[in-house]
Design a protein around this motif. Structure first.
Motif, PDB file in Angstrom:
ATOM      1  N   ARG A   1       0.818  -1.361   0.036  1.00 32.53           N
ATOM      2  CA  ARG A   1      -0.090   0.040   0.021  1.00 32.53           C
ATOM      3  C   ARG A   1       0.833   1.242   0.010  1.00 32.53           C
ATOM      4  NH1 ARG A   1      -5.219  -0.925   1.828  1.00 32.53           N
ATOM      5  NH2 ARG A   1      -5.415   1.026   3.376  1.00 32.53           N
ATOM      6  N   ALA A   2       2.192   1.197   0.715  1.00 34.27           N
ATOM      7  CA  ALA A   2       2.761   2.234   1.106  1.00 34.27           C
ATOM      8  C   ALA A   2       3.491   2.557  -0.645  1.00 34.27           C
ATOM      9  CB  ALA A   2       3.876   2.242   1.958  1.00 34.27           C
ATOM     10  N   ALA A   3       3.960   1.599  -1.234  1.00 31.80           N
ATOM     11  CA  ALA A   3       4.711   1.808  -2.551  1.00 31.80           C
ATOM     12  C   ALA A   3       3.591   2.214  -3.529  1.00 31.80           C
ATOM     13  CB  ALA A   3       5.032   0.360  -3.001  1.00 31.80           C
ATOM     14  N   ALA A   4       2.304   1.656  -3.365  1.00 30.34           N
ATOM     15  CA  ALA A   4       1.379   2.215  -4.687  1.00 30.34           C
ATOM     16  C   ALA A   4       1.014   3.837  -4.266  1.00 30.34           C
ATOM     17  CB  ALA A   4      -0.168   1.131  -4.276  1.00 30.34           C
ATOM     18  N   LEU A   5       0.883   3.927  -3.028  1.00 29.09           N
ATOM     19  CA  LEU A   5       0.699   5.473  -2.581  1.00 29.09           C
ATOM     20  C   LEU A   5       1.743   6.427  -3.189  1.00 29.09           C
ATOM     21  CD1 LEU A   5      -0.934   7.394  -0.925  1.00 29.09           C
ATOM     22  CD2 LEU A   5       0.551   7.269   0.993  1.00 29.09           C
TER      23      LEU A   5
ATOM     24  N   GLN B   1       5.363  -2.741 -11.183  1.00 35.30           N
ATOM     25  CA  GLN B   1       6.337  -1.593 -10.624  1.00 35.30           C
ATOM     26  C   GLN B   1       5.970  -1.427  -9.371  1.00 35.30           C
ATOM     27  OE1 GLN B   1       4.592   1.387 -13.467  1.00 35.30           O
ATOM     28  NE2 GLN B   1       6.477   2.529 -13.205  1.00 35.30           N
ATOM     29  N   ILE B   2       4.742  -1.870  -8.870  1.00 28.95           N
ATOM     30  CA  ILE B   2       4.668  -1.787  -7.566  1.00 28.95           C
ATOM     31  C   ILE B   2       5.359  -2.968  -6.842  1.00 28.95           C
ATOM     32  CG2 ILE B   2       2.765  -1.944  -5.576  1.00 28.95           C
ATOM     33  CD1 ILE B   2       1.000  -0.846  -7.711  1.00 28.95           C
ATOM     34  N   ALA B   3       5.360  -4.134  -7.456  1.00 31.74           N
ATOM     35  CA  ALA B   3       6.183  -5.263  -7.052  1.00 31.74           C
ATOM     36  C   ALA B   3       7.495  -4.874  -6.772  1.00 31.74           C
ATOM     37  CB  ALA B   3       5.702  -6.584  -7.806  1.00 31.74           C
ATOM     38  N   THR B   4       8.041  -4.499  -7.823  1.00 34.59           N
ATOM     39  CA  THR B   4       9.581  -3.771  -7.959  1.00 34.59           C
ATOM     40  C   THR B   4       9.991  -3.109  -6.643  1.00 34.59           C
ATOM     41  OG1 THR B   4       9.673  -4.371 -10.062  1.00 34.59           O
ATOM     42  CG2 THR B   4      11.434  -3.025  -9.108  1.00 34.59           C
TER      43      THR B   4
ATOM     44  N   ASN C   1      -1.549 -11.796  -3.712  1.00 30.43           N
ATOM     45  CA  ASN C   1      -1.821 -12.392  -2.044  1.00 30.43           C
ATOM     46  C   ASN C   1      -2.693 -11.169  -1.293  1.00 30.43           C
ATOM     47  OD1 ASN C   1      -1.065 -15.077  -2.452  1.00 30.43           O
ATOM     48  ND2 ASN C   1       1.265 -14.084  -2.218  1.00 30.43           N
ATOM     49  N   TYR C   2      -2.033 -10.128  -1.635  1.00 31.00           N
ATOM     50  CA  TYR C   2      -2.426  -8.784  -0.902  1.00 31.00           C
ATOM     51  C   TYR C   2      -3.684  -7.789  -1.537  1.00 31.00           C
ATOM     52  CZ  TYR C   2       1.828 -10.401   0.899  1.00 31.00           C
ATOM     53  OH  TYR C   2       2.983 -11.269   1.162  1.00 31.00           O
ATOM     54  N   THR C   3      -3.812  -7.869  -2.619  1.00 27.29           N
ATOM     55  CA  THR C   3      -4.859  -7.041  -3.354  1.00 27.29           C
ATOM     56  C   THR C   3      -5.369  -7.538  -4.672  1.00 27.29           C
ATOM     57  OG1 THR C   3      -5.328  -4.929  -4.082  1.00 27.29           O
ATOM     58  CG2 THR C   3      -3.352  -5.795  -4.386  1.00 27.29           C
ATOM     59  N   PRO C   4      -6.609  -7.676  -4.779  1.00 28.91           N
ATOM     60  CA  PRO C   4      -7.105  -8.416  -5.989  1.00 28.91           C
ATOM     61  C   PRO C   4      -6.553  -7.621  -7.286  1.00 28.91           C
ATOM     62  CG  PRO C   4      -8.795  -7.480  -4.884  1.00 28.91           C
ATOM     63  CD  PRO C   4      -7.867  -7.299  -4.092  1.00 28.91           C
ATOM     64  N   ASP C   5      -6.653  -6.313  -7.359  1.00 28.21           N
ATOM     65  CA  ASP C   5      -6.345  -5.715  -8.527  1.00 28.21           C
ATOM     66  C   ASP C   5      -5.850  -4.193  -8.076  1.00 28.21           C
ATOM     67  OD1 ASP C   5      -8.594  -4.289  -8.101  1.00 28.21           O
ATOM     68  OD2 ASP C   5      -9.758  -5.652  -9.435  1.00 28.21           O
TER      69      ASP C   5
ATOM     70  N   GLN D   1      -7.233  -1.323  -8.851  1.00 28.76           N
ATOM     71  CA  GLN D   1      -8.381  -0.301  -8.744  1.00 28.76           C
ATOM     72  C   GLN D   1      -8.531  -0.691  -7.281  1.00 28.76           C
ATOM     73  OE1 GLN D   1     -11.697   1.944  -8.956  1.00 28.76           O
ATOM     74  NE2 GLN D   1      -9.974   1.889 -10.457  1.00 28.76           N
ATOM     75  N   THR D   2      -8.360  -1.948  -6.571  1.00 27.24           N
ATOM     76  CA  THR D   2      -8.815  -1.964  -5.298  1.00 27.24           C
ATOM     77  C   THR D   2      -7.636  -1.164  -4.456  1.00 27.24           C
ATOM     78  OG1 THR D   2      -9.941  -4.314  -5.864  1.00 27.24           O
ATOM     79  CG2 THR D   2      -8.957  -3.624  -3.674  1.00 27.24           C
ATOM     80  N   LEU D   3      -6.426  -1.341  -4.928  1.00 26.79           N
ATOM     81  CA  LEU D   3      -5.277  -0.370  -4.170  1.00 26.79           C
ATOM     82  C   LEU D   3      -5.763   0.800  -4.158  1.00 26.79           C
ATOM     83  CD1 LEU D   3      -2.031  -1.936  -5.178  1.00 26.79           C
ATOM     84  CD2 LEU D   3      -2.764  -1.732  -3.176  1.00 26.79           C
ATOM     85  N   LEU D   4      -6.384   1.687  -5.336  1.00 25.30           N
ATOM     86  CA  LEU D   4      -6.515   2.826  -5.370  1.00 25.30           C
ATOM     87  C   LEU D   4      -7.720   3.314  -4.390  1.00 25.30           C
ATOM     88  CD1 LEU D   4      -6.065   5.723  -6.777  1.00 25.30           C
ATOM     89  CD2 LEU D   4      -7.660   4.886  -8.542  1.00 25.30           C
ATOM     90  N   PHE D   5      -8.784   2.562  -4.741  1.00 24.28           N
ATOM     91  CA  PHE D   5      -9.872   2.699  -3.663  1.00 24.28           C
ATOM     92  C   PHE D   5      -9.699   2.680  -2.168  1.00 24.28           C
ATOM     93  CE2 PHE D   5     -13.346   0.575  -1.364  1.00 24.28           C
ATOM     94  CZ  PHE D   5     -14.182   1.680  -1.247  1.00 24.28           C
ATOM     95  N   GLU D   6      -8.882   1.557  -1.860  1.00 25.52           N
ATOM     96  CA  GLU D   6      -8.743   1.494  -0.220  1.00 25.52           C
ATOM     97  C   GLU D   6      -7.566   2.441   0.170  1.00 25.52           C
ATOM     98  OE1 GLU D   6      -6.959  -2.433   0.047  1.00 25.52           O
ATOM     99  OE2 GLU D   6      -9.164  -3.469  -0.128  1.00 25.52           O
ATOM    100  N   LEU D   7      -6.750   3.350  -0.792  1.00 26.98           N
ATOM    101  CA  LEU D   7      -5.721   4.156  -0.240  1.00 26.98           C
ATOM    102  C   LEU D   7      -6.914   5.389  -0.065  1.00 26.98           C
ATOM    103  CD1 LEU D   7      -2.686   3.833  -2.677  1.00 26.98           C
ATOM    104  CD2 LEU D   7      -2.932   3.484  -0.105  1.00 26.98           C
ATOM    105  N   MET D   8      -7.678   5.735  -1.033  1.00 28.42           N
ATOM    106  CA  MET D   8      -8.489   6.681  -0.901  1.00 28.42           C
ATOM    107  C   MET D   8      -9.482   6.660   0.317  1.00 28.42           C
ATOM    108  SD  MET D   8      -9.717   7.937  -4.590  1.00 28.42           S
ATOM    109  CE  MET D   8      -8.600   8.720  -5.759  1.00 28.42           C
ATOM    110  N   ARG D   9     -10.254   5.422   0.416  1.00 26.41           N
ATOM    111  CA  ARG D   9     -11.018   5.269   1.514  1.00 26.41           C
ATOM    112  C   ARG D   9     -10.334   5.310   2.762  1.00 26.41           C
ATOM    113  NH1 ARG D   9     -12.556  -0.543   2.096  1.00 26.41           N
ATOM    114  NH2 ARG D   9     -10.510  -0.471   3.016  1.00 26.41           N
TER     115      ARG D   9
END
Length: 199
Positions: free
Chosen positions: A17-21, A36-39, A50-54, A56-64
């Motif tokens: 989540r921190a890397a995606a942010l 890129q996030i994995a790297t 194992n941590y997020t389905p996709d 879009q979910t990462l973006l949504f969860e960061l905003m939420r």
């Protein structure tokens, strides 16, 4: 795919989540790939699932999570005077957002990339936060403290003005954060037609 050796959900999940942010804020959601996030995290691309389905979910969860944290931290005091409540809101908004520049950037700039259901949930949380300020302004108008014609427009104008601090303020510059809060409070006070001396 099996989880990478040494990777634990309570450690790697927050790192994903921190890397995606960071990457979304730096390059934009559309330009960032799961690879890129994995790297950035140091895992294989397949391990991310194992941590997020996709993505879009990462973006949504960061905003939420940003909005949920904001709402939890925002403490209005309905028994205080409207002018005290408004000043508290102004100072809180600037300080809270200053500490989270990447989350704030994403929350405002990446709304267009949310799928409809996700967009509606984030907008609902945003409206809850806006309502805190709008109720303060309405209380000020009712008591004769503020001169506001349209509380909704005034609410959006004040929030946009305060959030704009993140685009230019840097720690160590000419003004301290408290100094910026003082000046913005004076400007907001004047905007809503409240009496009082300048800072």
């Amino acid at each position: 795919m099996a989880r990478t050796t040494g990777s634990h959900s309570d450690i790697t999940g927050p790192r994903v989540r921190a890397a995606a942010l960071t990457l979304f804020a730096r390059h934009g959601f559309a330009a960032v790939s799961m690879r890129q996030i994995a790297t950035e995290v140091g895992v294989q691309a397949g391990a991310l699932y194992n941590y997020t389905p996709d993505k879009q979910t990462l973006l949504f969860e960061l905003m939420r999570d940003h909005m949920v944290e904001l709402l939890a931290a925002c403490r209005d005091a309905p028994d205080a005077s409207p002018i005290e409540r408004l000043e508290r809101f102004v100072r809180f908004h600037i300080a809270f957002h200053h500490e989270r520049p990447d989350a704030v950037f994403i929350a405002y700039m990446e709304l267009r990339n949310l799928e409809p259901d996700n967009f509606e949930e984030i907008e609902s949380l945003r409206r809850r936060y806006e309502t805190v300020l709008e109720e303060i302004l309405q209380a000020g108008v009712a008591s004769g403290t503020f001169a506001v014609t349209d509380s909704k427009i005034a609410t959006l104008a004040v929030i946009a003005m305060l959030t704009g601090v993140n685009t230019w303020f840097r720690t160590g510059g000419r003004l301290s954060l408290v100094g910026v809060q003082d000046q913005y409070w004076d400007m907001v006070r004047r905007l809503v037609g409240a009496a009082g001396g300048s800072v």
